[in-house]
Design a protein around this motif. Structure first.
Motif, mmCIF file in Angstrom:
data_model
loop_
_atom_site.group_PDB
_atom_site.id
_atom_site.type_symbol
_atom_site.label_atom_id
_atom_site.label_comp_id
_atom_site.label_asym_id
_atom_site.label_seq_id
_atom_site.Cartn_x
_atom_site.Cartn_y
_atom_site.Cartn_z
ATOM 1 N N TYR A 212 0.829 -1.201 0.000
ATOM 2 C CA TYR A 212 0.000 0.000 0.000
ATOM 3 C C TYR A 212 0.868 1.258 0.000
ATOM 4 N N VAL A 213 0.388 2.258 -0.737
ATOM 5 C CA VAL A 213 1.004 3.581 -0.782
ATOM 6 C C VAL A 213 -0.102 4.605 -0.548
ATOM 7 N N VAL A 214 0.162 5.588 0.293
ATOM 8 C CA VAL A 214 -0.799 6.664 0.520
ATOM 9 C C VAL A 214 -0.383 7.864 -0.326
ATOM 10 N N MET A 215 -1.353 8.436 -1.052
ATOM 11 C CA MET A 215 -1.097 9.609 -1.884
ATOM 12 C C MET A 215 -2.224 10.612 -1.689
ATOM 13 N N GLU A 216 -1.874 11.896 -1.861
ATOM 14 C CA GLU A 216 -2.905 12.920 -1.878
ATOM 15 C C GLU A 216 -3.807 12.703 -3.087
ATOM 16 N N ALA A 217 -5.009 13.207 -2.994
ATOM 17 C CA ALA A 217 -5.944 13.164 -4.125
ATOM 18 C C ALA A 217 -6.566 14.545 -4.274
ATOM 19 N N LEU A 248 -5.422 9.458 7.714
ATOM 20 C CA LEU A 248 -4.088 8.899 7.480
ATOM 21 C C LEU A 248 -3.735 7.884 8.554
ATOM 22 N N GLU A 249 -4.009 8.203 9.797
ATOM 23 C CA GLU A 249 -3.689 7.263 10.879
ATOM 24 C C GLU A 249 -4.508 5.990 10.737
ATOM 25 N N ASP A 250 -5.762 6.129 10.298
ATOM 26 C CA ASP A 250 -6.587 4.944 10.063
ATOM 27 C C ASP A 250 -5.967 4.079 8.961
ATOM 28 N N PHE A 251 -5.499 4.723 7.895
ATOM 29 C CA PHE A 251 -4.811 3.984 6.833
ATOM 30 C C PHE A 251 -3.595 3.242 7.383
ATOM 31 N N ILE A 252 -2.810 3.932 8.214
ATOM 32 C CA ILE A 252 -1.574 3.334 8.755
ATOM 33 C C ILE A 252 -1.894 2.102 9.587
ATOM 34 N N PRO A 257 0.880 0.995 5.258
ATOM 35 C CA PRO A 257 1.461 1.408 3.968
ATOM 36 C C PRO A 257 2.974 1.528 4.047
ATOM 37 N N LYS A 258 3.633 1.273 2.905
ATOM 38 C CA LYS A 258 5.085 1.373 2.847
ATOM 39 C C LYS A 258 5.546 2.832 2.880
ATOM 40 N N LEU A 259 4.748 3.735 2.306
ATOM 41 C CA LEU A 259 5.179 5.134 2.264
ATOM 42 C C LEU A 259 3.992 6.057 2.004
ATOM 43 N N LYS A 287 6.329 9.894 12.744
ATOM 44 C CA LYS A 287 7.378 9.418 13.656
ATOM 45 C C LYS A 287 6.839 8.326 14.572
ATOM 46 N N ARG A 288 5.604 8.520 15.054
ATOM 47 C CA ARG A 288 5.011 7.552 15.981
ATOM 48 C C ARG A 288 4.842 6.188 15.308
ATOM 49 N N HIS A 289 4.558 6.208 14.025
ATOM 50 C CA HIS A 289 4.321 4.943 13.314
ATOM 51 C C HIS A 289 5.487 4.547 12.410
ATOM 52 N N ARG A 290 6.581 5.308 12.457
ATOM 53 C CA ARG A 290 7.769 5.043 11.637
ATOM 54 C C ARG A 290 7.393 4.952 10.147
ATOM 55 N N LEU A 291 6.580 5.892 9.720
ATOM 56 C CA LEU A 291 6.121 5.934 8.334
ATOM 57 C C LEU A 291 7.115 6.702 7.472
ATOM 58 N N VAL A 292 7.481 6.139 6.334
ATOM 59 C CA VAL A 292 8.340 6.821 5.370
ATOM 60 C C VAL A 292 7.502 7.847 4.603
#
Length: 503
Positions: A212-217, A248-252, A257-259, A287-292
């Motif tokens: 999974y990748v998170v992107m703006e829309a 975003l936190e719900d997605f994480i 997601p990888k990034l 930082k809390r979730h170590r998300l790239v």
């Protein structure tokens, strides 16, 4: 597939002795043979084809008959005209190329970058591609730098160099970034053949199919295509107004997601600037979730008022922000020179992947950019282009307000390259684009910047490529198109039905 962008009246030459129907047939045949219109593609109805080329329906019918005689198309009664299945579109070769190709993601925007970068037909004003104005390229300066220094250049600089890039350029980039508050040394920097290559390399080393990748829309078309080609599943984070950190936190939590890919400063296509507090809150969450976080930053030097907030990389306290920069937007795209900033462990892995693509980026371009930066020429150039682009932005804003305000809403950007517009009335941006082609004006419809279907009411206009006179003419053509569509909508209005449908 929307093929209207491939077929428009600008291709026809009324002064040519060749009949119009034959010109149309040759144009369509060329698209078929080049696989721009692959087998099975449904072509426009005769009446729509006639409208696209501004010819009579009889001319359109004759064009299709000619193509059918050549075996390039076939007609199914009651269904339409289709590109024929051909055993071999290239009569000079028996190699079944289409059968040999690997699977490629098929989506409506698959070729849009290629289309935007292609040369517009004569007389067409393109507000599509995000391009600086060639008239503002510092060609004279680069010529002088080359002539003055080529005689004393070390020959070894033009042989094979380190995959990570030309070391003097990496040093000067590190110094430039330090002035912006981004701590970096040469071991943190990988030079690229444009920042687009950085997105591609990150997808190769970080993503596997199904990640999974998170992107703006909406967001940058090129990044969408790279991540989709990698087989990633994209999670869309709406970026109109405040970024939803809760979503975003719900997605994480749900998808790991990888990034997260972002353009926080003068976002493409909306022009949005993420406020400082929002940046800080985002980094706390990451930082809390170590998300790239991949921070793509092609536009932050192109501000037309106050300077933008500090970059995410400047505020990064956990080492999770990967920063992408480029000289394409501020100097000229043909340099194909960008850079990526990250931890040494990532730089090393990316370099291993890069060696399979181009071994290293162009030496001469890196050498020239190094001298340009070392001699302090960038600041003066940026002052010049900011001043010019601000005038162009204001010209387009005034013209849109004066000529198009009844039909569209738009956002005046504080920096960057783009206006983000939204239709007020019935219709879609795709239909607007089809009609605009007849008036020789082009832009990018909003759906290209999304990964899921949208209402298709938005579109992007670039204001940096052309001078003020051309921009004004472009807006006039856009206004003419909007007026024509409004009139057609009114002409097609029917009285409301007095009986409610059963639903």
């Amino acid at each position: 597939m929307d093929i209207s962008k491939h077929l428009n009246s600008a291709e026809l030459d009324t002064l040519n002795k060749q009949p119009l129907y034959l010109q149309m047939a040759l144009l369509i045949a060329d698209k078929i043979q080049k696989q721009i219109l692959p087998s099975g593609t449904k072509l426009p109805p005769e009446r729509e084809l006639a409208d696209l080329f501004a010819v009579s329906r009889t001319t359109a019918i004759n064009a299709y008959r000619k193509l059918e005689q050549q075996g390039l198309v076939w007609t199914k009664v009651g269904s339409g005209t289709y590109v024929a299945q051909r055993r071999d579109v290239d009569s000079l070769s028996e190699v079944p190329w289409l059968q040999l190709f690997t699977a490629y993601p098929q989506n409506p925007s698959a070729s849009i970058l290629r289309d935007m970068l292609s040369t517009p037909t004569q007389g067409t004003i393109s507000l599509a591609a995000g391009m600086p104005d060639p008239a503002l390229y510092p060609m004279k300066t680069f010529t002088e730098l080359f002539n003055r220094n080529i005689g004393r250049a070390a020959p070894g600089d033009f042989g094979h160099i380190a995959i990570e890039g030309y070391n003097p350029l990496r040093k000067v980039i590190a110094a430039m970034l330090s002035e912006k508050g981004i701590p970096a040394s040469t071991e943190n920097i990988l030079t690229l053949s444009g920042s687009q290559q950085g997105i591609y390399l990150l997808s190769k080393v970080l993503l596997e199919p199904g990640d999974y990748v998170v992107m703006e829309a909406p967001t940058f078309i090129g990044a969408i295509q790279v991540f989709q080609a990698a087989g990633a599943k994209i999670l869309s984070l709406p970026c109109s107004g405040k970024l939803s950190l809760e979503l975003l936190e719900d997605f994480i939590i749900r998808y790991r997601p990888k990034l997260l890919y972002l353009i926080p400063t003068y976002q493409n296509p909306t022009g949005r600037v993420m406020p400082t507090q929002e940046r800080q809150d985002l980094l706390k969450l990451a930082k809390r979730h170590r998300l790239v976080i991949v921070e793509d930053d092609p536009y932050s030097d192109l501000y037309y008022g106050e300077q933008p907030p500090q970059s995410l990389k400047t505020l990064d306290s956990y080492g999770g922000v990967v920063y992408l920069g480029t000289f394409s937007k501020i100097l000229f795209p043909g340099l194909r020179t960008g850079y990526l900033v990250g931890p040494p462990v990532l730089i090393n892995r990316l370099a291993l992947e890069k060696q399979f693509i181009d071994l290293h980026s162009n030496n001469i371009a890196q050498w020239l950019v190094t001298m340009f930066l070392n001699e302090g020429m960038l600041a003066e150039h940026l002052t010049k282009v900011r001043r010019e682009y601000k005038k162009r932005r204001d010209t387009m804003a005034n013209a849109l307000q004066r000529l198009c305000a009844n039909h569209i809403d738009f956002i005046v950007p504080e920096g960057g390259f783009y206006f983000w517009c939204k239709l007020k009335e019935a219709g879609t941006s795709q239909r607007l684009l089809q009609e605009a082609a007849k008036n020789r004006i082009s832009f990018v419809p909003g759906e290209a910047f999304h990964t899921v279907p949208t209402l298709d009411k938005e579109f992007r206009l670039c204001f940096t490529t052309h001078n003020e006179a051309v921009l004004l003419e472009g807006v006039k053509r856009l206004a003419k198109t909007l007026t024509q569509i409004t009139k057609k909508n009114k002409d097609n209005d029917v009285p409301p039905c007095s009986v409610w449908p059963i639903v």
